[in-house]
Scaffold this motif. Sequence first.
Motif, PDB file in Angstrom:
ATOM      1  N   LEU A  21       0.718  -1.370  -0.019  1.00 14.07           N
ATOM      2  CA  LEU A  21       0.225  -0.026   0.071  1.00 14.07           C
ATOM      3  C   LEU A  21       0.919   1.053  -0.106  1.00 14.07           C
ATOM      4  CD1 LEU A  21      -1.226  -1.995   2.513  1.00 14.07           C
ATOM      5  CD2 LEU A  21      -3.322  -0.697   1.619  1.00 14.07           C
ATOM      6  N   LEU A  22       0.304   2.235  -0.612  1.00 12.38           N
ATOM      7  CA  LEU A  22       0.885   3.569  -0.775  1.00 12.38           C
ATOM      8  C   LEU A  22       0.108   4.611  -0.626  1.00 12.38           C
ATOM      9  CD1 LEU A  22       3.568   4.891  -3.011  1.00 12.38           C
ATOM     10  CD2 LEU A  22       1.419   6.222  -2.849  1.00 12.38           C
ATOM     11  N   PHE A  23       0.514   5.413   0.688  1.00 10.95           N
ATOM     12  CA  PHE A  23      -0.234   6.608   1.089  1.00 10.95           C
ATOM     13  C   PHE A  23       0.668   7.812   0.614  1.00 10.95           C
ATOM     14  CE2 PHE A  23      -2.772   3.557   3.116  1.00 10.95           C
ATOM     15  CZ  PHE A  23      -4.265   4.215   3.491  1.00 10.95           C
ATOM     16  N   ALA A  24      -0.109   8.808  -0.118  1.00 12.52           N
ATOM     17  CA  ALA A  24       0.800  10.124  -0.074  1.00 12.52           C
ATOM     18  C   ALA A  24      -0.074  11.059   0.300  1.00 12.52           C
ATOM     19  CB  ALA A  24       1.190  10.381  -1.806  1.00 12.52           C
ATOM     20  N   ASP A  25       0.526  11.889   1.206  1.00 14.80           N
ATOM     21  CA  ASP A  25      -0.222  12.890   2.050  1.00 14.80           C
ATOM     22  C   ASP A  25       0.419  14.311   1.851  1.00 14.80           C
ATOM     23  OD1 ASP A  25      -2.406  13.451   3.962  1.00 14.80           O
ATOM     24  OD2 ASP A  25      -0.801  14.181   5.373  1.00 14.80           O
ATOM     25  N   VAL A  26      -0.433  15.141   1.498  1.00 12.56           N
ATOM     26  CA  VAL A  26      -0.037  16.676   1.287  1.00 12.56           C
ATOM     27  C   VAL A  26       0.158  17.216   2.568  1.00 12.56           C
ATOM     28  CG1 VAL A  26      -0.529  18.907   0.420  1.00 12.56           C
ATOM     29  CG2 VAL A  26      -1.219  17.015  -0.730  1.00 12.56           C
ATOM     30  N   ARG A  27       1.459  17.881   2.696  1.00 14.09           N
ATOM     31  CA  ARG A  27       1.786  18.673   4.060  1.00 14.09           C
ATOM     32  C   ARG A  27       1.513  20.095   4.117  1.00 14.09           C
ATOM     33  NH1 ARG A  27       1.277  15.164   5.971  1.00 14.09           N
ATOM     34  NH2 ARG A  27       2.389  13.056   6.222  1.00 14.09           N
ATOM     35  N   GLY A  28       0.909  20.443   5.107  1.00 17.38           N
ATOM     36  CA  GLY A  28       0.400  21.670   5.310  1.00 17.38           C
ATOM     37  C   GLY A  28      -0.649  22.065   4.544  1.00 17.38           C
ATOM     38  N   SER A  29      -1.449  21.408   4.121  1.00 16.22           N
ATOM     39  CA  SER A  29      -2.816  21.474   3.172  1.00 16.22           C
ATOM     40  C   SER A  29      -3.704  22.392   3.775  1.00 16.22           C
ATOM     41  CB  SER A  29      -3.471  20.281   2.789  1.00 16.22           C
ATOM     42  OG  SER A  29      -3.942  19.591   3.818  1.00 16.22           O
ATOM     43  N   THR A  30      -3.917  22.235   5.248  1.00 19.64           N
ATOM     44  CA  THR A  30      -4.753  22.997   5.768  1.00 19.64           C
ATOM     45  C   THR A  30      -4.490  24.774   5.794  1.00 19.64           C
ATOM     46  OG1 THR A  30      -5.534  21.371   7.275  1.00 19.64           O
ATOM     47  CG2 THR A  30      -5.954  23.705   7.889  1.00 19.64           C
ATOM     48  N   SER A  31      -3.108  25.012   5.857  1.00 26.19           N
ATOM     49  CA  SER A  31      -2.798  26.531   5.725  1.00 26.19           C
ATOM     50  C   SER A  31      -2.677  26.945   4.439  1.00 26.19           C
ATOM     51  CB  SER A  31      -1.411  26.528   6.574  1.00 26.19           C
ATOM     52  OG  SER A  31      -0.440  25.699   5.877  1.00 26.19           O
ATOM     53  N   MET A  32      -2.379  25.868   3.318  1.00 24.41           N
ATOM     54  CA  MET A  32      -2.584  26.251   1.862  1.00 24.41           C
ATOM     55  C   MET A  32      -3.909  26.664   1.644  1.00 24.41           C
ATOM     56  SD  MET A  32      -0.529  23.775  -0.465  1.00 24.41           S
ATOM     57  CE  MET A  32       0.425  22.328   0.611  1.00 24.41           C
ATOM     58  N   ALA A  33      -4.899  26.111   2.024  1.00 23.11           N
ATOM     59  CA  ALA A  33      -6.188  26.231   1.654  1.00 23.11           C
ATOM     60  C   ALA A  33      -6.687  27.629   2.251  1.00 23.11           C
ATOM     61  CB  ALA A  33      -7.193  25.047   2.118  1.00 23.11           C
ATOM     62  N   GLU A  34      -6.396  27.858   3.514  1.00 26.94           N
ATOM     63  CA  GLU A  34      -6.436  29.093   4.071  1.00 26.94           C
ATOM     64  C   GLU A  34      -6.193  30.355   3.222  1.00 26.94           C
ATOM     65  OE1 GLU A  34      -4.755  28.711   7.841  1.00 26.94           O
ATOM     66  OE2 GLU A  34      -6.326  27.291   8.813  1.00 26.94           O
ATOM     67  N   ARG A  35      -5.064  30.138   2.636  1.00 20.45           N
ATOM     68  CA  ARG A  35      -4.039  31.333   1.794  1.00 20.45           C
ATOM     69  C   ARG A  35      -4.872  31.240   0.236  1.00 20.45           C
ATOM     70  NH1 ARG A  35       0.161  28.748   4.164  1.00 20.45           N
ATOM     71  NH2 ARG A  35       0.896  28.151   1.919  1.00 20.45           N
ATOM     72  N   MET A  36      -5.824  30.279   0.006  1.00 21.05           N
ATOM     73  CA  MET A  36      -6.170  30.368  -1.555  1.00 21.05           C
ATOM     74  C   MET A  36      -7.722  30.291  -1.646  1.00 21.05           C
ATOM     75  SD  MET A  36      -3.782  26.842  -2.595  1.00 21.05           S
ATOM     76  CE  MET A  36      -3.124  27.307  -3.991  1.00 21.05           C
ATOM     77  N   MET A  37      -8.245  30.605  -2.791  1.00 18.88           N
ATOM     78  CA  MET A  37      -9.483  30.488  -3.247  1.00 18.88           C
ATOM     79  C   MET A  37      -9.913  29.131  -3.120  1.00 18.88           C
ATOM     80  SD  MET A  37     -10.528  33.833  -2.989  1.00 18.88           S
ATOM     81  CE  MET A  37     -12.161  33.265  -3.691  1.00 18.88           C
ATOM     82  N   PRO A  38     -11.027  28.687  -2.864  1.00 18.03           N
ATOM     83  CA  PRO A  38     -11.480  27.298  -2.774  1.00 18.03           C
ATOM     84  C   PRO A  38     -11.129  26.632  -4.301  1.00 18.03           C
ATOM     85  CG  PRO A  38     -13.028  28.674  -1.814  1.00 18.03           C
ATOM     86  CD  PRO A  38     -11.977  29.589  -2.289  1.00 18.03           C
ATOM     87  N   ALA A  39     -11.396  27.168  -5.455  1.00 20.97           N
ATOM     88  CA  ALA A  39     -11.233  26.775  -6.592  1.00 20.97           C
ATOM     89  C   ALA A  39      -9.825  26.565  -6.988  1.00 20.97           C
ATOM     90  CB  ALA A  39     -12.075  27.538  -7.678  1.00 20.97           C
ATOM     91  N   GLU A  40      -8.872  27.539  -6.415  1.00 17.37           N
ATOM     92  CA  GLU A  40      -7.628  27.385  -6.782  1.00 17.37           C
ATOM     93  C   GLU A  40      -6.955  26.398  -6.082  1.00 17.37           C
ATOM     94  OE1 GLU A  40      -3.876  30.019  -6.199  1.00 17.37           O
ATOM     95  OE2 GLU A  40      -5.512  30.757  -4.961  1.00 17.37           O
ATOM     96  N   PHE A  41      -7.266  26.011  -4.711  1.00 17.60           N
ATOM     97  CA  PHE A  41      -7.080  24.809  -4.121  1.00 17.60           C
ATOM     98  C   PHE A  41      -7.447  23.476  -4.570  1.00 17.60           C
ATOM     99  CE2 PHE A  41      -7.370  21.871  -0.424  1.00 17.60           C
ATOM    100  CZ  PHE A  41      -5.988  21.873  -0.124  1.00 17.60           C
ATOM    101  N   ALA A  42      -8.651  23.589  -5.335  1.00 18.22           N
ATOM    102  CA  ALA A  42      -9.284  22.507  -5.764  1.00 18.22           C
ATOM    103  C   ALA A  42      -8.305  22.156  -6.955  1.00 18.22           C
ATOM    104  CB  ALA A  42     -10.582  22.625  -6.295  1.00 18.22           C
ATOM    105  N   SER A  43      -7.843  23.317  -7.826  1.00 17.94           N
ATOM    106  CA  SER A  43      -7.140  23.027  -8.880  1.00 17.94           C
ATOM    107  C   SER A  43      -5.785  22.280  -8.690  1.00 17.94           C
ATOM    108  CB  SER A  43      -7.001  24.271  -9.687  1.00 17.94           C
ATOM    109  OG  SER A  43      -5.961  24.219 -10.770  1.00 17.94           O
TER     110      SER A  43
END
Length: 158
Positions: free
Chosen positions: A19-41
């Motif tokens: 099994l491989l799990f790949a997790d984005v580090r710091g995604s919560t703070s990234m999402a706080e600094r971006m518009m929702p559509a930009e984060f989704a992109s």
Amino acid sequence: MCEEFIRTHPGGAEIDLSLLFADVRGSTSMAERMMPAEFASLMNRFFKSGSDILIGCDALIDKFVGDELIGLFLPAIVAGHPAAAVEAGRRLLSATGHGEPGGPWLPIGIGVHSGTAYVGSVGDGLVADFTAMGDAVNVAARLASQAGPGELLVTEAA
């Protein structure tokens, strides 16, 4: 079509897999600094890149969970499933820019583990899914959560 197959073919089996799990580090703070559509992109770019790499290494994409990508490497599909999972992790780090002079375009941590898990359908009726369950899955998830940006943690079992 997959949903229909899962509903009409309930059950699964305990198998050895990687099994491989790949997790984005710091995604919560990234999402706080971006518009929702930009984060989704950004996340869609990660999911597309990761899916292409994992499928190219003969994995099944289990799912996207929030900011995480989960791949299953089944022995019926790839005989050297542990090596394939590790190679997919290396390729994913490279594809996200880890090791590049400018740094990654997305910081990720990856965990790879091999062991026995239940693989098959879960749920009942209209709500069913195909997935892997068990301690081996939990170990891979914990590794990914412990991996720092740019790290690929691999158990001795893998």
